[in-house]
Design an enzyme around this catalytic site. Structure first.
Site, PDB file in Angstrom:
ATOM      1  N   THR A 195       0.851  -1.189   0.000  1.00 29.03           N
ATOM      2  CA  THR A 195       0.000   0.000   0.000  1.00 29.03           C
ATOM      3  C   THR A 195       0.884   1.236   0.000  1.00 29.03           C
ATOM      4  OG1 THR A 195      -1.693  -1.109   1.261  1.00 29.03           O
ATOM      5  CG2 THR A 195      -1.568   1.289   1.511  1.00 29.03           C
ATOM      6  N   ARG A 223     -14.005  -7.800   0.694  1.00 28.40           N
ATOM      7  CA  ARG A 223     -13.101  -7.529   1.829  1.00 28.40           C
ATOM      8  C   ARG A 223     -12.531  -6.102   1.721  1.00 28.40           C
ATOM      9  NH1 ARG A 223      -7.447  -5.911   2.514  1.00 28.40           N
ATOM     10  NH2 ARG A 223      -6.781  -6.709   4.513  1.00 28.40           N
ATOM     11  N   VAL A 224     -12.551  -5.418   2.837  1.00 28.56           N
ATOM     12  CA  VAL A 224     -11.957  -4.088   2.911  1.00 28.56           C
ATOM     13  C   VAL A 224     -10.916  -4.108   4.025  1.00 28.56           C
ATOM     14  CG1 VAL A 224     -12.417  -1.685   3.528  1.00 28.56           C
ATOM     15  CG2 VAL A 224     -13.989  -2.885   2.002  1.00 28.56           C
ATOM     16  N   ASP A 226      -7.485  -1.941   6.032  1.00 31.01           N
ATOM     17  CA  ASP A 226      -7.304  -0.723   6.821  1.00 31.01           C
ATOM     18  C   ASP A 226      -7.175   0.535   5.961  1.00 31.01           C
ATOM     19  OD1 ASP A 226      -4.930  -1.877   5.807  1.00 31.01           O
ATOM     20  OD2 ASP A 226      -3.712  -0.629   7.141  1.00 31.01           O
ATOM     21  N   GLY A 249      -4.104  -5.573   6.984  1.00 29.89           N
ATOM     22  CA  GLY A 249      -5.006  -4.525   7.432  1.00 29.89           C
ATOM     23  C   GLY A 249      -5.884  -4.906   8.603  1.00 29.89           C
TER      24      GLY A 249
HETATM   25  N1  ASP Z   1      -2.939  -2.752   4.295  1.00 31.19           N
HETATM   26  C1  ASP Z   1      -3.411  -3.284   3.043  1.00 31.19           C
HETATM   27  C2  ASP Z   1      -4.682  -4.050   3.288  1.00 31.19           C
HETATM   28  O1  ASP Z   1      -4.782  -4.757   4.279  1.00 31.19           O
HETATM   29  C3  ASP Z   1      -2.452  -4.177   2.355  1.00 31.19           C
HETATM   30  C4  ASP Z   1      -1.011  -3.807   2.364  1.00 31.19           C
HETATM   31  O2  ASP Z   1      -0.597  -2.777   2.846  1.00 31.19           O
HETATM   32  O3  ASP Z   1      -0.224  -4.587   1.879  1.00 31.19           O
HETATM   33  O4  ASP Z   1      -5.539  -4.000   2.452  1.00 31.19           O
END
Ligand code: ASP
Length: 335
Positions: A195, A223-224, A226, A249
């Site tokens: 991210t 799915r969502v 963080d 997340g």
């Molecule tokens: N934080 C992001 C999520 O859980 C994924 C990531 O940072 O790799 O969607």
């Protein structure tokens, strides 16, 4: 209270420590560090190019909000980046669904989650903030809003992503282990993850942040994580500082990670110490889970001092100000 001179001295000392602890990236260790503002920081090595774009706005005296939006649009548009934006890997049903949020110096914020067919979710999030009475739009409603605002509806499933998804379908094993394969993580071997979270302070001393992702590859449909959640993936308080996160997340959400980091800085923690404490909470609550996942936090305080901390080794972040463009690796990790 620090006067300007003392502040520069103090920031430089803080940044020296950060640089010393990052000897793996030679450039970071050898540059004379100066944590002056304006400044922009962001997660992972793709943060270098994103920061460069953000810097174009900051160096002209522009607003941090404009800088972070422009900055994170770079990895969003990158066809080689399968963890953010238009070339992101799909969910397990083959849908590319993106998450993003943005927050400004006034505490305004906007967010989209599980938005499909739109390549720049960060810009949609900004319009949610500026043009609606809401903070967050999700799924079809978010796409509908984007189209109404003139965004092009596109098929985001690239041939490469489709190939990776079909390969994954052979076993369909969902194992959200992130980043610890990161031995290969080095400049020149970019875009393995993740991210992009970006925080900037502009010439007026105002702070904004942006966070955008395609989330976990092959996640459940709907799915969502963080990243689009204000307080979890991103939080800004213009009096104190800002924080953003990357990694699994679910653990960040459980601990309202970015809000926690900012609140710890309010209590006097340095950015790195605040990130460390937030990571520590995740480990304390779920020690067995934490051994096998990555979560990293990145933070900046009102003075322009920055820091990061991650559960596992391998996390990196990029810093750009008038003095330098560096990639730093947090000095320590728990494992
Ligand atoms: N934080 C992001 C999520 O859980 C994924 C990531 O940072 O790799 O969607």
């Amino acid at each position: 209270m620090y006067n300007r001179r003392k502040f520069i001295k103090m920031s430089a000392a803080g940044a020296s420590l950060a640089a010393l602890s990052t000897s793996k990236i030679a450039r970071a260790a050898t540059m004379a560090p100066f944590a002056g503002v304006p400044v922009v920081i962001s997660t992972w090595d793709f943060g270098i190019v994103a920061n460069k774009e953000a810097w174009k706005t900051l160096e002209k005296g522009g607003r941090a909000l404009d800088a972070v939006e422009a900055g994170v649009r770079i990895p969003e548009a990158d066809m080689n980046n399968h963890t953010v934006g238009r070339a992101g890997y799909p969910d397990r049903d083959g849908h590319v669904s993106l998450d993003a949020c943005i927050m400004d110096e006034f505490g305004n914020c906007g967010s989209v989650a599980a938005i499909e067919h739109i390549a720049h979710p960060i810009s949609v999030a900004r319009l949610v903030m500026e043009k609606t009475p809401h903070v967050m739009l999700v799924g079809e409603g978010a796409t509908q809003f984007a189209v109404e605002q003139g965004f092009k509806k596109e098929n985001l499933l690239t041939p490469e992503s489709e190939k990776a998804w079909k390969e994954w379908l052979k076993t369909a094993k969902y194992s959200p282990v992130m980043n610890i394969e990161n031995k290969q993580h080095a400049p020149g071997n970019q875009y393995n993850h993740d991210t992009i979270g970006m925080l900037a302070i502009d010439v007026k001393g105002n702070i904004s942040g942006a966070c955008t992702t395609s989330g976990m590859a092959f996640k459940m449909h709907g799915r969502v994580g963080d990243s689009p959640l204000i307080g979890a993936g991103l939080y800004v308080d213009n009096e104190v500082g800002g924080a953003t996160s990357t990694g699994v997340g679910e653990e960040v959400i459980r601990n309202v990670g970015s809000f926690l980091v900012v609140e710890l800085m309010r209590q006097g923690y340095s950015p790195e110490a605040a990130c460390k404490e937030a990571v520590n909470r995740i480990i304390k609550k779920k020690p067995d889970t934490a051994k096998n996942i990555q979560v990293g936090f990145l933070a900046i305080n009102k003075k322009g001092e920055y820091g990061a901390y991650a559960i596992q080794k391998g996390f990196s972040f990029a810093v750009c100000n008038a003095e330098k463009q560096d990639l730093l690796i947090p000095g320590k990790s728990f494992y």
